[in-house]
Write a protein that holds these residues in place. Structure first.
Motif, PDB file in Angstrom:
ATOM      1  N   ASP A   1       0.844  -1.182   0.000  1.00 49.49           N
ATOM      2  CA  ASP A   1       0.000   0.000   0.000  1.00 49.49           C
ATOM      3  C   ASP A   1       0.887   1.242   0.000  1.00 49.49           C
TER       4      ASP A   1
ATOM      5  N   GLN B   1      -0.115   2.751  -8.045  1.00 52.20           N
ATOM      6  CA  GLN B   1      -0.750   3.538  -6.992  1.00 52.20           C
ATOM      7  C   GLN B   1      -0.279   4.988  -6.974  1.00 52.20           C
TER       8      GLN B   1
ATOM      9  N   HIS C   1       2.211  -2.640  -8.477  1.00 55.41           N
ATOM     10  CA  HIS C   1       2.193  -1.944  -7.187  1.00 55.41           C
ATOM     11  C   HIS C   1       2.415  -0.446  -7.364  1.00 55.41           C
TER      12      HIS C   1
ATOM     13  N   GLN D   1      -0.123   7.639  -2.119  1.00 55.81           N
ATOM     14  CA  GLN D   1       0.165   8.575  -3.200  1.00 55.81           C
ATOM     15  C   GLN D   1       0.321  10.004  -2.677  1.00 55.81           C
TER      16      GLN D   1
END
Length: 131
Positions: A28, A108, A105, A31
């Motif tokens: 995770d 993001q 990944h 951003q």
């Protein structure tokens, strides 16, 4: 078990473990934090350069020379992405070059300022010394 035994030839333990962990865990990337840190970096930019290229190769247990690049990966993204290049431009633009699995990944953080480019391996490619 099917997971026991030696690694295939040419695969080092650290890269194998990092790749496996990245595939198994949910990554995770925030951003907003990424873009805020990028803006902080651009605001403090006083180098006589238009861009900085951060290249992180395969992570091995013995390498100590890439600590600054590892630190930048962690500071910007919150994770290390082995075999990934980050081009930081003075204008605030970023280009991330990585393999397809890592790009899943890194999507993001994709935005108007951040471009993702897939790295493609060319098996058996030789470097032409004349170029």
């Amino acid at each position: 078990s099917s997971c026991s035994g030696p690694l295939p030839t040419g695969v080092d333990t650290a890269s194998f473990l990092v790749s496996g962990l990245m595939a198994a865990m949910a990554i995770d990337i925030d951003q907003k934090v990424f873009l805020r840190r990028l803006q902080h970096l651009v605001a403090a930019w006083d180098w006589p350069l238009d861009a900085i290229l951060l290249v992180l190769g395969k992570v091995t247990e013995d390498e100590v020379g890439e600590y600054k690049v590892l630190a930048m990966h962690n500071w910007l993204l919150g994770y290390e992405f082995p075999e990934t290049a980050i081009l930081l431009c003075k204008t605030g633009r970023v280009v991330l070059l990585a393999g397809a699995n890592k790009l899943k990944h890194l999507k993001q953080v994709e935005s108007a300022e951040v471009t993702l480019v897939e790295r493609r391996d060319v098996a058996g490619a030789a470097i032409d010394p004349e170029q």
